[in-house]
Design a protein around this motif. Structure first.
Motif: not given
Length: 201
Positions: A137, A140, A173, A175, A184, A188, A191-192
């Motif tokens: 987390s 970002g 993570i 969001t 950012e 995230n 990323r998830n």
């Protein structure tokens, strides 16, 4: 004594900073005081928590006896009458850390040790039967791309899974946060998506 808007704003910022560091100190002190000792009872089982500020417990109720997910796990286990074992949570989250500081990095200085390697030098962490990874987390806020985050997360999970029959859980993570801007948050989300793809393999 008269205060103008500038001095009031400065005092407010000073007070906010003081509260922030006092809160961090309290989290550190609680973990130091309540950190489980190496187990010596066959009924005892250990859950290892690694990761960033979320794992550390930052943002949780400051009045909680053990902040963060570590406290919730231990309280839930004690509250469930059908659980006969003793479950302890070893919190090794590091405030402000990124996935790059946890995973071994290629080209790093000789003798440098990543956070995951340092963590597993502790017998309390090595004996854990379950590991929970809350990490990424903070990436970002840095120049780390979602792809780099996933590479680091994969490395951390693989190292944790190499020891015995430990179960490793990788957590999504967050969001949404007032401290994250739109870019950012979007990072995230990606990323998830990468985490979900990794968990399917």
């Amino acid at each position: 004594m008269a205060f103008n808007d500038g001095s009031i704003n400065s005092l407010a910022q000073l007070w906010a900073a003081l509260c922030h560091y006092l809160y961090l100190f309290r989290l550190w002190y609680i973990r130091w005081m309540l950190d489980p000792r190496p187990r010596n009872d066959p009924r005892e089982h250990t859950i290892l928590i690694v990761g960033d500020s979320n794992a550390y417990g930052y943002g949780d109720n400051w009045k909680a006896s053990t902040p963060g997910i570590a406290g919730y796990i231990e309280r839930a286990a004690r509250a469930e009458s059908s659980v006969r074992q003793i479950w302890r949570a070893v919190n090794r989250g590091v405030f402000g850390s990124t996935s790059a500081t946890w995973a071994p990095q290629q080209g790093s200085a000789e003798g440098s040790v990543s956070l995951i390697e340092k963590t597993l030098q502790d017998p309390r962490a090595r004996e854990a039967e379950i590991a929970i990874v809350l990490l990424g987390s903070e990436d970002g806020r840095t120049m780390l791309s979602p792809e780099a985050t996933m590479t680091n997360l994969r490395a951390v999970c693989e190292i944790l899974g190499q020891q015995g029959s430990r179960l490793v859980y990788l957590v999504n993570i967050p969001t949404m946060s007032a401290s994250l801007d739109g870019a950012e948050q979007a990072g995230n989300v990606l990323r998830n998506d990468l985490i979900q793809e990794y968990l399917k393999t």
